[in-house]
Scaffold this active site. Structure first.
Site: not given
Length: 262
Positions: A94, A216, A244
């Site tokens: 991320s 996602d 995610h």
């Protein structure tokens, strides 16, 4: 204070090639446990917590330094220098995907490969670019976080995890959000969601693997494709995993894709 103390660095594994795992927003190094089990026998694993998360030293938080992703990238580089790490495999989830990108641009000689899990260079939609969110949407999310961190965590964790048939994963993520220092969490949220690193992507010279999940909600497929198109020579793998956090929800598939790249 050393970088090891500041970021609660742990080193494990039987190999010599260093592999750094960098967690995403609201998480800590414990989220990598499945990855560690798979790679510790042939790598030197470096785990750490961003300042404000996990067992990091909260007193090391600097609003100016940590007011942008480059400050977090500098933290990573200080860990690398302190441990004299080279030929590093950097695995970033991320927001840490972009932190790794920035670190590799500043000191490319330290990095052998980058593995970017669910990367997004910009979460805000712009003309011709679809980051997944309008600025108003993100402002609203951050305002809720500012006023009610526990409520935000309870609402967002299932959305981010994206595996409703496995509620225990969302619960683990929710608990992690709640453990993060509230003031730092609010500031890091703004840094995470309002940074724009699109212009940095073409500057990456390190070989890159992009792992893109299906469905996602945080980094949709169009964003993964954009990252791939703008990092020269990068490899894009679309996982069957949803959500995610494939390193938690689908570790076997994530490990296979990483091993094929490495």
């Amino acid at each position: 204070m050393t970088a090891r103390q500041r970021n609660n660095v742990r080193i494990i594994g039987e190999g010599t090639r260093p592999m750094i795992f960098a967690h995403g927003y609201g998480c800590d190094q414990s989220m990598w446990r499945f990855m560690v089990e798979a790679f510790a026998h042939d790598h030197r694993i470096i785990l750490f917590d961003h300042v404000g998360a996990g067992g990091s030293d909260l007193s090391a938080y600097d609003p100016e330094r940590h007011g942008g992703l480059q400050g977090y990238a500098d933290d990573v580089l200080e860990i690398c220098r302190e441990l004299d790490l080279r030929d590093v495999v950097f695995v970033g989830h991320s927001v840490s995907a972009m932190i790794g990108v920035l670190a590799s641009i500043r000191e490319p000689e330290r990095f052998a490969k980058l593995v970017l899990i669910g990367p997004s260079p910009c979460y805000v939609n712009h003309d011709g670019y679809r980051g997944g969110f309008s600025r108003e949407d993100l402002e609203g999310l951050v305002e809720v976080l500012d006023s009610n961190q526990l409520g935000w965590a309870g609402t967002m964790a299932p959305v981010i995890m994206g595996n409703p048939d496995r509620p225990e994963l969302a619960e683990e993520l929710r608990n992690s959000f709640c453990r993060t220092d509230p003031e730092i969490a609010r500031r890091f949220a703004r840094v995470t969601f309002f940074s724009d690193n699109r212009h940095d992507l073409p500057r990456v010279t390190t070989p890159v693997l992009i792992l893109q999940c299906a469905e996602d909600a945080i980094a949709p497929e169009a964003v993964g494709a954009y990252v791939h198109d703008n990092i020269p020579g990068s490899r894009l793998v679309r996982l069957a995993a949803t959500g995610h956090c494939p390193h938690m929800s689908a570790p076997d598939e994530t490990i296979r894709a990483m091993r094929a790249f490495l």
